[in-house]
Design a protein around this motif. Sequence first.
Motif, short mmCIF file in Angstrom:
data_model
loop_
_atom_site.label_atom_id
_atom_site.label_comp_id
_atom_site.label_asym_id
_atom_site.label_seq_id
_atom_site.Cartn_x
_atom_site.Cartn_y
_atom_site.Cartn_z
N MET A 1 -14.80 35.47 30.66
CA MET A 1 -14.18 34.79 31.80
C MET A 1 -12.75 35.30 31.97
N LYS A 2 -12.40 35.75 33.18
CA LYS A 2 -11.09 36.33 33.43
C LYS A 2 -10.18 35.34 34.17
N ALA A 3 -8.88 35.49 33.96
CA ALA A 3 -7.88 34.69 34.66
C ALA A 3 -6.73 35.60 35.06
N LEU A 4 -6.04 35.27 36.17
CA LEU A 4 -4.96 36.09 36.69
C LEU A 4 -3.60 35.57 36.23
N TYR A 5 -2.75 36.50 35.76
CA TYR A 5 -1.41 36.14 35.30
C TYR A 5 -0.39 37.11 35.88
N GLY A 6 0.85 36.62 36.01
CA GLY A 6 1.96 37.46 36.44
C GLY A 6 2.77 37.89 35.24
N GLN A 7 3.25 39.12 35.27
CA GLN A 7 4.00 39.67 34.15
C GLN A 7 5.31 40.27 34.67
N GLN A 8 6.43 39.84 34.09
CA GLN A 8 7.73 40.39 34.45
C GLN A 8 8.34 41.02 33.20
N ASN A 9 8.38 42.35 33.19
CA ASN A 9 8.78 43.07 31.98
C ASN A 9 10.27 42.93 31.69
N SER A 10 11.11 42.92 32.74
CA SER A 10 12.55 42.77 32.53
C SER A 10 13.16 42.13 33.77
N PRO A 11 14.31 41.46 33.63
CA PRO A 11 14.94 40.80 34.78
C PRO A 11 15.23 41.78 35.91
N GLY A 12 14.95 41.33 37.14
CA GLY A 12 15.20 42.18 38.30
C GLY A 12 14.02 43.02 38.73
N VAL A 86 -13.00 17.70 43.71
CA VAL A 86 -11.58 17.37 43.57
C VAL A 86 -10.69 18.47 44.13
N VAL A 87 -9.42 18.10 44.33
CA VAL A 87 -8.39 19.04 44.76
C VAL A 87 -7.10 18.61 44.09
N GLY A 88 -6.22 19.57 43.79
CA GLY A 88 -4.96 19.21 43.15
C GLY A 88 -4.07 20.40 42.95
N ILE A 89 -2.90 20.14 42.39
CA ILE A 89 -1.91 21.18 42.11
C ILE A 89 -1.59 21.16 40.62
N LEU A 90 -1.75 22.30 39.97
CA LEU A 90 -1.44 22.38 38.55
C LEU A 90 0.08 22.30 38.36
N GLU A 95 -0.59 25.90 31.34
CA GLU A 95 -1.00 27.16 30.71
C GLU A 95 -2.21 27.75 31.43
N GLU A 96 -2.79 26.98 32.35
CA GLU A 96 -4.00 27.40 33.03
C GLU A 96 -3.68 28.18 34.31
N SER A 97 -4.44 29.25 34.54
CA SER A 97 -4.38 29.97 35.80
C SER A 97 -5.47 29.43 36.71
N GLY A 98 -5.09 29.08 37.94
CA GLY A 98 -6.09 28.57 38.89
C GLY A 98 -7.07 29.65 39.32
N VAL A 99 -6.69 30.93 39.17
CA VAL A 99 -7.59 32.03 39.52
C VAL A 99 -8.47 32.30 38.31
N CYS A 100 -9.36 31.37 38.05
CA CYS A 100 -10.26 31.42 36.90
C CYS A 100 -11.46 30.52 37.24
N GLU A 101 -12.61 30.84 36.73
CA GLU A 101 -13.81 30.11 37.13
C GLU A 101 -13.82 28.68 36.61
N VAL A 102 -13.33 28.44 35.39
CA VAL A 102 -13.32 27.10 34.80
C VAL A 102 -11.98 26.86 34.13
N ILE A 103 -11.37 25.69 34.38
CA ILE A 103 -10.06 25.37 33.80
C ILE A 103 -10.04 23.92 33.31
N LEU A 104 -9.05 23.62 32.46
CA LEU A 104 -8.81 22.25 32.00
C LEU A 104 -7.57 21.71 32.69
N VAL A 105 -7.66 20.49 33.24
CA VAL A 105 -6.55 19.90 33.98
C VAL A 105 -6.40 18.44 33.56
#
Length: 338
Positions: A1-12, A86-90, A95-105
Amino acid sequence: MKALYGQQNSPGEEMTFVFQERENLPACREHEVKVQVRACALSWVDTKLLSEIKLQKDLVPVGREISGVVLEVGSKVTFLQPDDEVVGILPLDSEESGVCEVILVHEHYLVHKPEKVCWAEAAGTVRDGLRAYTALHYLSQVSPGTSVLVLDGASPFGTIAIQLAHHRGAKVISTAHSLEDKQYLERLRPAGARVIDVCQGKIDVAESCLEETGGLGVDIVLDAGVRLYSAEDEPAPKSQLLPHKHDIITLLGAGGRWITTERSLQLDPPDCHSLFLKGATVSFLNDEIWNLSSVQQGKYLNILWWPRLDEPIPLYEAKVSMEIVQKNQARKRQVIQF
């Protein structure tokens, strides 16, 4: 199962987005709910805010507005049951990415989805709906007969704000940044806004609003950012479509309320004196304030307003779509549909 994350290697540096493999989720804890995600809206990741409140991470979960079906509930969950829609905002610290098939909320971040609202509309509307409700109900207390100026009304937030203000009996004025936006606003049903086309830069917004209100000024202004400097000093070309802060102060009526999204708003003594003479107020609309207030958790407004969404996007296009959203190049709300 895959989830989408953002990665910022250094400021700026610009944030890059990656899919990460996830292990199978554990069983629900007492107040947790396991949700099969059906749709997830993509929103800009505010790395500056995360840093300010000490939530900066190497990998930032992407996609916080979700809709889906409850698969499992914890032992102390009483509000929801398996198979509920259901509907909601994490929350910001999720720690959960909403771009994932199954999550805990946690159950407090979810409400029942209205039956007549589809998955994509539910996920794509809940954030902007909360922003509009916060601005018009809590910060400005819109009522029948008041005049409301919604700047950049064809944005996802502006569209819902126009409809909510019209529903409350207000007279609505809006600005359009392009011919396409103007035509979109004029097609909104129920028709609720007098549209001012500013795309050519020849229209004076303050003058138009004063003319529209018989010289009295506007009771409530919802901005989409403002120009703080003169035209030649503004760095971004897009900002030329935004009104100057002096224009907003000029068009405000007596006792007017200016709701701003400009976090770095600077008011000089003459600006403050003008606001004082009018008895006007300035309030700041922080997108995250609803989730940062424990009193408001789970008290989402029913989704009643027609959103401005792009066509639902399949999961394999999520990374590219999120890059567009993070660069503020998406004009409509982007929603991933599973």
